[in-house]
Design a protein around this motif. Structure first.
Motif, mmCIF file in Angstrom:
data_model
loop_
_atom_site.group_PDB
_atom_site.id
_atom_site.type_symbol
_atom_site.label_atom_id
_atom_site.label_comp_id
_atom_site.label_asym_id
_atom_site.label_seq_id
_atom_site.Cartn_x
_atom_site.Cartn_y
_atom_site.Cartn_z
ATOM 1 N N ALA A 76 0.769 -1.345 0.166
ATOM 2 C CA ALA A 76 -0.042 0.066 -0.062
ATOM 3 C C ALA A 76 0.945 1.175 0.006
ATOM 4 O O ALA A 76 0.434 2.103 -0.616
ATOM 5 C CB ALA A 76 -0.779 0.054 1.292
ATOM 6 N N ALA B 173 0.214 5.260 -0.605
ATOM 7 C CA ALA B 173 -0.582 5.547 0.414
ATOM 8 C C ALA B 173 0.329 5.901 1.649
ATOM 9 O O ALA B 173 1.361 5.137 1.981
ATOM 10 C CB ALA B 173 -1.432 4.326 0.779
ATOM 11 N N PRO C 256 1.213 6.298 5.713
ATOM 12 C CA PRO C 256 0.958 5.503 6.725
ATOM 13 C C PRO C 256 -0.444 5.625 7.350
ATOM 14 O O PRO C 256 -1.080 4.510 7.382
ATOM 15 C CB PRO C 256 1.963 6.062 7.702
ATOM 16 N N VAL D 22 -3.386 6.497 5.715
ATOM 17 C CA VAL D 22 -4.284 5.847 4.887
ATOM 18 C C VAL D 22 -3.926 4.233 4.824
ATOM 19 O O VAL D 22 -5.171 3.634 4.473
ATOM 20 C CB VAL D 22 -3.958 6.516 3.280
ATOM 21 N N GLN E 20 -7.283 2.015 5.392
ATOM 22 C CA GLN E 20 -7.717 1.335 4.358
ATOM 23 C C GLN E 20 -7.209 -0.116 3.963
ATOM 24 O O GLN E 20 -7.976 -0.902 3.303
ATOM 25 C CB GLN E 20 -7.451 2.100 3.017
ATOM 26 N N ILE E 21 -6.112 -0.384 4.737
ATOM 27 C CA ILE E 21 -5.668 -1.698 4.487
ATOM 28 C C ILE E 21 -5.738 -2.672 5.968
ATOM 29 O O ILE E 21 -6.476 -3.745 5.950
ATOM 30 C CB ILE E 21 -4.092 -1.689 4.083
ATOM 31 N N PHE F 112 -4.722 -6.948 -2.093
ATOM 32 C CA PHE F 112 -5.437 -6.467 -0.937
ATOM 33 C C PHE F 112 -6.677 -7.804 -1.120
ATOM 34 O O PHE F 112 -7.541 -7.534 -1.781
ATOM 35 C CB PHE F 112 -6.007 -4.959 -1.073
ATOM 36 N N GLN G 38 -4.615 7.276 -4.855
ATOM 37 C CA GLN G 38 -3.617 8.060 -4.045
ATOM 38 C C GLN G 38 -3.100 9.196 -4.549
ATOM 39 O O GLN G 38 -2.684 10.250 -3.953
ATOM 40 C CB GLN G 38 -2.507 6.790 -3.391
#
Lengths: 272, 378
Positions: free
Chosen positions: A165, A170, A172, A174, A178-179, B106, B121
């Motif tokens: 991510a 992204a 840290p 985010v 999100q993950i 993911f 992003q």
């Protein structure tokens, strides 16, 4: 060859389950008793549930308990998850051993001691005892349970997902929301449930830290039982059992559905 | 010596003095406590090159890749990408993307969402994101799988999603950590060619980490062979294979016979080595050696010739057939010399019926040309 129970197995199962569930069954049955006497059955009735509705004292206590439970479980979940992340991720920092010990100590600490020490503390800092002191006390003793549950999930967490991510841009923060969080969510939810249940059922610590106007349901039930068990208490407990049972059934169904979906996905993957 | 070029005939910026490197590692060292993972390493990689870092596990190749991605910071030294010093730039601001060994897809997002993650992003417009997702899905031939979740995909498909996701942001450098490691043999061979095609099509700089020499040889323009945090040799695959600079490189890449010995004479273009096995080797001399120096002679099995009848001339060894392995295209012989040493010989099966009738425990004669092997001093 079929699987059959031997006589010994049948007998031990009947005894075992009776020991566990007969008292609960009795409680539920007598909550529908028409008589005021707890041990004499005189016909089916829902009168005590109606009575309960008019018993302000019990209803207020239930409302306090619910508020304390939701608030303390939520705060404990946030703090406990943070502690779990710190312990699971950072293997070497100053005071790690001390922190581990301090996080886990409430797990084994006798409740009387936790309750008494919290009481002494609130008195020392001159904090008015009531709703907030009970909530704070519950946060402090349920937090460690959340930490245990979430940490065990984080140990099996594939860290390359977070690396991926961040690699994709992204930050840290985010990445966490999100993950990491969506993936450890079941453990966090389980931690919340555990904290909520513990708070719901706590008598000792609440008794030490409470003040006027903040009587929780277990305290109320306990104090009423000392004057004799009334069918109203049975009715309250039956409702609590119903809520817990519904929770367990939902959790089981969700888990079952997840397993079915997983099996279907594997089949789909194999078919290409 | 004869030049051994790259696979792409017109692509060799590393020998062109006018071209400047796209990516430079300058005296990079990385220590974890007492352990030196990368030891004072310098390396230049050129734009649109397919570069492979090859070495055994623990040689520092993955650490090098992770430093480039920004997950590790060098203890000392600099990494310069496209003129920009990468020091202090966090992973989420670097113009590189990585394809992870475990794929790191993911699990809670669909294939399309996985690929779109990096683009979101960048605050890219919605329409543009879906166009780009379609484009990379097409590139890896997975257009019909956009809505699937990672656990609804086979291993090969997951690998391609991971590749698509790392390419979606159009990185300046794509990092591949053992990209084919989790695939079975057949799929690996197919995917190798797809990966090479993709790289030629996109002209993106690819840096791959692998412990599989075959993978490095098939894919890379140049290979860096690493051991214990150092680079032993950087060269195109053919040069690594045919002109290894050291015993380790020769041994790590492909099969090899190594004869240790001392230089007895070195005159003109020739060198004579007295081996510890008791026989002499006459070889073409392409490195500076002195009489009395300890050297090794490395010789690939397929450069040897085997016969059942005695052969005259230099560089002949005699022994007993110890082992035969038939692979189809080649047959491999292990010949046990009288000294006890084993010499590996690979014979190409150019005809369906081999004229050579050798079987276990027969006497066999092995010979090689003067330029068949290589004298190495390290």
């Amino acid at each position: 060859m079929g699987w059959r129970l031997s006589k010994f197995n049948v007998v031990s199962m009947v005894f075992g389950f009776s020991f566990l569930y007969l008292p609960i069954v009795l409680l539920v049955v007598y909550s529908f008793n028409a008589s005021r006497l707890v041990t004499v059955w005189s016909g089916f009735s829902t009168v005590w549930y109606r009575e309960l509705w008019n018993n302000r004292g019990l209803l207020d206590a239930a409302w306090v308990t619910l508020r304390v439970g939701v608030l303390s479980a939520s705060v404990a979940t946030v703090l406990g998850t943070m502690a779990a992340i710190a312990l699971a991720r950072y293997k070497r920092f100053t005071g790690r051993t001390l922190m581990t010990g301090m996080v886990y100590a409430p797990l084994v600490m006798p409740e009387v001691i936790t309750g008494l020490s919290l009481l002494l503390f609130f008195v020392a800092v001159d904090f008015d005892r009531g709703f907030w002191t009970v909530t704070l006390a519950h946060i402090s003793f349920t937090m460690c349970f959340v930490t245990v549950v979430v940490q065990s999930r984080l140990i099996s967490f594939d860290r390359s997902l977070e690396d991926a991510a961040m690699d994709l841009g992204a930050t840290p923060t985010v990445t966490f929301f999100q993950i990491t969080l969506p993936l450890i969510w079941p453990a966090v939810a389980a931690g919340w449930m555990l904290a909520f249940t513990l708070s719901l059922d706590d008598l000792v610590i609440a008794s030490f830290t409470t003040g006027p106007g903040a009587t929780t349901l277990p305290m109320k039930i306990y104090s009423q039982v000392r004057l004799g068990v009334t069918p109203e208490i049975n009715a309250v407990c039956t409702i609590l059992i119903a809520i817990v049972s519904v929770g367990v059934v939902i959790a089981t169904l969700l888990n079952k559905r997840r397993l079915v979906r997983q099996a279907r996905n594997e089949r789909l993957a194999a078919e290409g | 010596m004869k030049s051994l070029g790259s696979i792409r005939r017109d692509f060799a910026p590393w020998i062109d003095p006018a071209s400047s490197p796209f990516l430079r590692f300058e005296d990079v060292t990385k220590r974890f406590g007492d352990f030196e993972a990368v030891d004072d390493l310098s390396l230049s990689i050129f734009e649109s090159e397919f570069f492979a870092l090859l070495g055994p596990s623990g040689c520092g190749k993955s650490t090098l890749l992770r430093m480039l991605a920004g997950f590790e910071m060098p203890t000392s030294g600099r990494i310069i990408l496209d003129g920009e010093d990468m020091a202090g730039i966090p992973p989420y601001r670097r113009p590189v993307n990585m394809m992870f060994q475990s794929y790191a897809l993911f699990p809670h997002m669909s294939v399309a969402k996985n690929i779109a993650f990096g683009l979101k992003q960048e605050r890219m417009a919605k329409g543009e994101i879906s166009d780009r997702v379609q484009q990379v899905l097409k590139l890896v031939k997975l257009e019909d799988y956009a809505k699937r979740k990672p656990d609804q995909l086979s291993g090969g498909q997951r690998q391609r999603v991971a590749l698509a996701r790392s390419l979606a942001k159009r990185p300046k450098v794509l990092l591949l950590d053992e990209p084919l490691g989790a695939l079975d043999k057949k799929l690996r061979e197919e995917t190798q060619f797809e990966l090479a095609d993709l790289q030629h099509q996109l002209h993106t700089t690819f840096i791959m980490v692998t412990h599989d020499q075959e993978e490095a040889m098939t894919l890379a323009d140049r290979i860096a062979v690493m051991d214990k945090g150092r680079i032993l040799q950087v060269a195109p695959p053919a040069e690594i294979y045919e002109a290894p600079k050291s015993r380790f490189v020769a041994d790590f890449v492909g099969n090899v016979n190594v004869f240790d010995g001392t230089v007895r004479s070195a005159t003109g273009g020739r060198v004579t080595i007295e081996t510890t096995g008791g026989f002499d080797i006459v070889a073409e001399r392409d490195v500076g050696v002195e009489v009395g120096q300890r050297v090794s002679y490395v010789l690939r099995p397929e450069k040897l010739k085997i016969a059942a009848e005695p052969i005259s001339g230099p560089n002949v060894m005699e022994g007993e057939v110890w082992d035969i392995a038939y692979f189809g295209p080649v047959t491999s012989f292990h010949i046990r010399l009288d000294t006890g040493a084993i010499v590996k010989v690979a014979m190409v099966n150019a005809t369906r019926q081999s004229p050579l009738q050798l079987t276990w425990h027969d006497r066999a004669f092995v010979t090689f040309d003067e330029d068949a092997g290589l004298v190495v001093t390290q």
